[in-house]
Design a protein around this motif. Structure first.
Motif, PDB file in Angstrom:
ATOM      1  N   LEU A  19       0.851  -1.186   0.000  1.00 38.28           N
ATOM      2  CA  LEU A  19       0.000   0.000   0.000  1.00 38.28           C
ATOM      3  C   LEU A  19       0.888   1.238   0.000  1.00 38.28           C
ATOM      4  N   ILE A  20       0.709   2.107  -0.996  1.00 35.87           N
ATOM      5  CA  ILE A  20       1.512   3.321  -1.103  1.00 35.87           C
ATOM      6  C   ILE A  20       0.627   4.523  -0.805  1.00 35.87           C
ATOM      7  N   HIS A  61      -2.004   0.662  14.588  1.00 30.65           N
ATOM      8  CA  HIS A  61      -1.953  -0.143  15.814  1.00 30.65           C
ATOM      9  C   HIS A  61      -3.048  -1.212  15.811  1.00 30.65           C
ATOM     10  N   GLU A  62      -4.258  -0.849  15.394  1.00 29.82           N
ATOM     11  CA  GLU A  62      -5.365  -1.812  15.405  1.00 29.82           C
ATOM     12  C   GLU A  62      -5.173  -2.923  14.380  1.00 29.82           C
ATOM     13  N   ASN A  63      -4.382  -2.681  13.348  1.00 30.42           N
ATOM     14  CA  ASN A  63      -4.176  -3.681  12.295  1.00 30.42           C
ATOM     15  C   ASN A  63      -2.732  -4.162  12.253  1.00 30.42           C
ATOM     16  N   ARG A  64      -2.043  -4.091  13.384  1.00 32.97           N
ATOM     17  CA  ARG A  64      -0.617  -4.444  13.396  1.00 32.97           C
ATOM     18  C   ARG A  64      -0.369  -5.912  13.082  1.00 32.97           C
ATOM     19  N   ASP A  65      -1.401  -6.779  13.291  1.00 36.43           N
ATOM     20  CA  ASP A  65      -1.209  -8.190  12.957  1.00 36.43           C
ATOM     21  C   ASP A  65      -1.247  -8.425  11.459  1.00 36.43           C
ATOM     22  N   ARG A  66      -1.767  -7.468  10.702  1.00 36.64           N
ATOM     23  CA  ARG A  66      -1.854  -7.627   9.254  1.00 36.64           C
ATOM     24  C   ARG A  66      -0.911  -6.684   8.512  1.00 36.64           C
ATOM     25  N   LEU A  67      -0.645  -5.496   9.090  1.00 39.73           N
ATOM     26  CA  LEU A  67       0.357  -4.593   8.522  1.00 39.73           C
ATOM     27  C   LEU A  67       1.723  -5.064   8.983  1.00 39.73           C
ATOM     28  N   LYS A  68       2.231  -6.079   8.304  1.00 41.28           N
ATOM     29  CA  LYS A  68       3.440  -6.727   8.801  1.00 41.28           C
ATOM     30  C   LYS A  68       4.661  -5.835   8.670  1.00 41.28           C
ATOM     31  N   LYS A  90      -7.307 -13.286   5.784  1.00 39.85           N
ATOM     32  CA  LYS A  90      -6.167 -13.357   6.701  1.00 39.85           C
ATOM     33  C   LYS A  90      -4.845 -13.730   6.032  1.00 39.85           C
ATOM     34  N   ASP A  91      -4.905 -14.306   4.821  1.00 42.71           N
ATOM     35  CA  ASP A  91      -3.676 -14.806   4.204  1.00 42.71           C
ATOM     36  C   ASP A  91      -2.980 -13.703   3.407  1.00 42.71           C
ATOM     37  N   LEU A  92      -2.842 -12.519   4.004  1.00 40.45           N
ATOM     38  CA  LEU A  92      -2.190 -11.399   3.350  1.00 40.45           C
ATOM     39  C   LEU A  92      -0.985 -10.956   4.170  1.00 40.45           C
ATOM     40  N   GLU A  93       0.054 -10.549   3.490  1.00 42.23           N
ATOM     41  CA  GLU A  93       1.182  -9.884   4.138  1.00 42.23           C
ATOM     42  C   GLU A  93       1.236  -8.482   3.554  1.00 42.23           C
ATOM     43  N   PHE A 104      12.614   1.041   7.903  1.00 43.43           N
ATOM     44  CA  PHE A 104      11.868  -0.192   7.748  1.00 43.43           C
ATOM     45  C   PHE A 104      11.505  -0.744   9.119  1.00 43.43           C
ATOM     46  N   TYR A 105      10.230  -1.007   9.328  1.00 44.43           N
ATOM     47  CA  TYR A 105       9.739  -1.556  10.590  1.00 44.43           C
ATOM     48  C   TYR A 105       9.005  -2.857  10.303  1.00 44.43           C
ATOM     49  N   LYS A 106       9.019  -3.753  11.306  1.00 44.41           N
ATOM     50  CA  LYS A 106       8.285  -5.005  11.207  1.00 44.41           C
ATOM     51  C   LYS A 106       7.440  -5.192  12.464  1.00 44.41           C
TER      52      LYS A 106
END
Length: 795
Positions: A317-318, A420-427, A397-400, A440-442
């Motif tokens: 996502l840009i 923060h609310e989507n931190r499990d999907r915004l890898k 759920k199968d998205l990185e 770069f953050y993970k």
């Protein structure tokens, strides 16, 4: 069911057993080692088919023919499903009532399989795909019989020789095979339903990421990155990518079980099938053995399928909101391409530009990168779009997901909350800045970890942007850029013409360029206080071109009952009368030598006929518009005379009307006062809302490179010339729409897009639905923006 019953081939059926002598079989039986479709090609080798069938052993083997069609539809490369369908329709049994109605839905399902993304149709994922779809169809044989068939084959593969001998095809078998696929089409009517079923059919084991930390060595040939660097509009993006590669430490792909080394301890697993269990496991006593199985302590050999990729989708996502414009956006697209095109990247990747809305972006070629760079959004931040994208439009759920935004944006409260609310999907989170810094953050186990900081030397990397050589690009192609028949505004009406016509109240011109043009008088024709002489008449539109006619003699114009334009021509010196259908290009002529037609007769149109006519005579000649060319002598009467007088009066209104069209395009550029220059003329403001081309006295500071009728500036913006009197402006900034301007020496100018118009009414089409705007506004919004974008390139 016996072995031969399952593998039986049939007469006149679409598939058959064949032998590929160049491919030996490990079983030692090399005959009938391939199933192919006559006239189409190979479907599957026997060895691979058996491995696939082994995977179905516990759930029961599916019917062979539907399985073969599914295997063919999931093969890589060119597929001719239409050819197979045509062959099946030609089968003698295809017209049977139990067969003909299921052919189309069966092949519709195969087309759905064909449309699946490639990584779902490879290796282990392909097996999972086949197991998923055929779990919803009746099995051909039970699990027990399946085991028997597989064992029989492994023991005596040569028994297939009987199955390869074709027998007559029963209609019940034919119908059953196609019915299975038709039933699957009802169950899986779309690719999305198949993929959802695959995810629920079998859980895929999680694997650790492979992180690329070493410096990457890349070939320096004529590759995609080199193309980006050589194109002026993408130079800034392309010059950053290899520098980003050299230090990138984010994972390029996820490993799947099939990619692990085969053999040794690394090939062991604690779950599997009994026939894959290590022999040593059976040495335990029954109680201990059962306990070990229950606690997943038994060891199995995982020697199942060749290496493959996981079912996995990577999304980038840009952010295209205000703070991410300019240099940060260039860094964002360079980072995205670096991830997608990395030599070790194998994951499927989709890119979206996020602003007010999310817009899919492709980055596979230079033009697509240019389009992506021109995506901008006026919103301050994109938190709402990010939230909607993740929770409403792509909740799977199968998205990185990678999110690339400006460094200052992540401190913004709304965006910070969404991240923060989507931190499990915004890898992964990548931040940009105007000075070339990338961070770069993970997100891992609910926390954000800073992976690396990278500062790119922008001044050094962007020091030498490419320039198009005027010499190298001048007439570098023999192909002329095509131009449309008409434009949103009218052409200037040419002075040079063969003849002018009045037909049913409309004015037409047969120009020297062999065009039929339609022109108009202004609605304000009689208000001479408002319009210049040129403005009493409007411009023209092209009806047809490339008319095969010699500019001699007399002409008349009409329409036949079908609405086709008919051009009649009379050559008095040769006594030849001809008729040309301008729409159908049908031509006919006749010699009038024996008709004794006086030299001073004129060719005219009146009341659905052509006439050879003079007002003072008693007899004239009538020529039919419809059908074959013919002529007859008829009595002259007052209506023809009155019509002739009226036509002459009306046509005098167009006499000597027209303008000098500028069509000598030797050079196009921009002068020192930022005016467009065309040959010797500059476009400038003469008074409020009035623009025209007048003599240029300023120095030209930027030239466009010419290739036939296309002139291209270094930033990629283009001007396409049309000798009929029109210019098309195509900016490399996609926020500036394509717009048009007439090219004429004299008179006030106009600008138009596909939706808006500003300038002289002369160029406004009759019954136009264009939005009328002030000329100054149109000039600022389109022409001035076009010029500034050209001048700002490389500045």
């Amino acid at each position: 069911m016996e072995l031969n019953d399952y593998f039986q081939s049939y007469q006149d059926y679409f598939w058959e057993w064949t032998t590929d002598e160049d491919v030996p079989d490990s079983s030692g039986y090399n005959e009938n080692n391939l199933i192919s479709i006559p006239g189409i090609g190979a479907v599957v080798y026997r060895a691979y088919l058996i491995e696939i069938l082994k995977e179905f052993q516990l759930m029961g083997l599916p019917f062979l023919t539907p399985l073969l069609l599914a295997l063919y539809a999931t093969n890589e490369g060119y597929l001719d499903l239409k050819g197979i369908k045509t062959g099946i329709r030609k089968h003698p049994l295809a017209s049977h009532e139990y067969v003909k109605h299921v052919i189309s839905p069966a092949f519709q399902f195969l087309e759905t399989l064909k449309s699946l993304p490639a990584h779902y149709k490879r290796s282990k994922n392909r097996v999972l795909l086949l197991q998923t779809i055929f779990s919803g169809a009746p099995a051909a044989v039970s699990a027990k019989q399946s085991e028997y068939i597989i064992k029989t084959y492994l023991k005596s593969p040569q028994k297939l020789v009987d199955a390869a001998r074709k027998t007559e095809l029963p209609v019940s078998v034919f119908s059953k095979h196609l019915n299975i696929l038709a039933t699957l089409n009802d169950k899986f009517s779309s690719a999305r339903l198949i993929l959802e079923a695959m995810k629920g059919f079998k859980d895929m084991p999680e694997q650790e990421d492979e992180v690329v930390q070493e410096e990457t060595k890349v070939e320096t040939g004529k590759d995609f990155i080199r193309e980006l660097i050589e194109e002026p509009r993408t130079f800034q993006v392309g010059s950053l990518i290899k520098r980003i590669w050299s230090g990138l430490k984010i994972p390029m792909r996820h490993l799947s079980p099939g990619e692990q080394p085969i053999g040794g301890i690394s090939d062991m697993t604690n779950k599997g099938e009994l026939h894959r269990m290590l022999l040593s496991e059976f040495a335990y006593e029954d109680e201990i053995f059962v306990s070990r199985i229950a606690n997943n302590e038994s060891l199995y050999i995982q020697r199942e399928i060749p290496p493959e990729e996981n079912i996995f989708q990577r999304i980038i996502l840009i952010d295209t909101s205000l703070k991410n414009w300019g240099t940060p956006k260039v860094l964002a697209f360079a980072s995205a391409i670096a991830v997608i095109k990395h030599p070790k990247a194998h994951s499927e990747c989709t890119v979206f530009a996020l602003g007010q809305n999310n817009i899919p972006v492709s980055l596979d070629n230079v033009d697509q990168v240019i389009d992506g760079l021109n995506q901008v959004s006026p919103v301050l931040e994109a938190s709402q779009t990010v939230d909607r994208f993740l929770n409403e439009e792509h909740p799977q759920k199968d998205l990185e997901v990678f999110f690339i935004t400006h460094q200052e944006n992540i401190a913004e409260q709304n965006l910070q909350k969404v991240i923060h609310e989507n931190r499990d999907r915004l890898k992964f989170l990548i931040t940009t800045s105007a000075d070339g810094e990338l961070n770069f953050y993970k997100h891992h186990q609910g926390t954000r970890k800073h992976i690396q900081k990278m500062r790119l030397p922008l001044k050094e990397l962007w020091a030498n942007p490419p320039k198009r050589s005027r010499e190298n690009n001048f007439h570098n192609s023999g192909i002329k850029t095509l131009v449309p028949k008409n434009y949103p505004l009218l052409f200037p009406t040419p002075k040079d013409r063969i003849q002018t016509f009045l037909y049913e109240g409309d004015f037409y011109i047969l120009s020297n360029k062999k065009q039929l043009l339609k022109t108009y008088l202004s609605d304000n024709y009689y208000n001479r206080n408002i319009y210049q002489n040129i403005s009493t008449q409007k411009g023209c539109e092209v009806i047809t071109e490339k008319i095969s006619v010699k500019p001699r003699g007399q002409f008349a114009l009409a329409k036949d009952k079908a609405g086709n334009y008919i051009l009649a021509q009379y050559q008095p010196d040769k006594k030849i009368l001809s008729k040309l259908n301008l729409n159908l290009k049908e031509y006919s002529e006749m010699n009038l030598t024996g008709y004794n037609i006086p030299q001073d007769f004129n060719l005219i149109y009146f009341n659905r006929n052509f006439y050879l006519y003079r007002s003072e005579v008693f007899t004239v000649f009538k020529i039919s518009i419809e059908g074959e060319l013919s002529i007859e002598s008829v009595k002259n009467h007052n209506e023809i005379i009155k019509n002739g007088i009226k036509t002459d009066v009306e046509l005098r209104k167009l006499k000597n009307k027209g303008t000098k069209i500028l069509n000598n395009f030797n050079k196009i550029g921009i002068n020192s006062v930022e005016e467009l220059v065309i040959d010797k003329f500059a476009l400038g403001s003469r008074s409020e809302n009035v623009y025209s081309l007048t003599r240029n006295y300023e120095k030209i500071q930027v030239f466009a490179n010419q290739n036939k009728n296309k002139f291209t500036f270094d930033d990629g913006s283009e001007i396409i010339t049309d000798l009929r009197g029109m210019l098309t402006f195509i900016s490399s900034n996609k926020n500036i729409p394509v717009f048009y301007m007439p090219s004429t020496h004299y008179g006030y100018m106009a600008l138009a897009t596909e939706k808006e118009f500003g300038g002289s009414e002369y160029y406004l089409p009759k019954d136009s639905k264009l939005k009328i705007r002030e000329t100054d506004e149109m000039y600022r919004e389109y022409m001035e923006a076009f010029i500034k974008h050209v001048l700002e390139y490389g500045a």
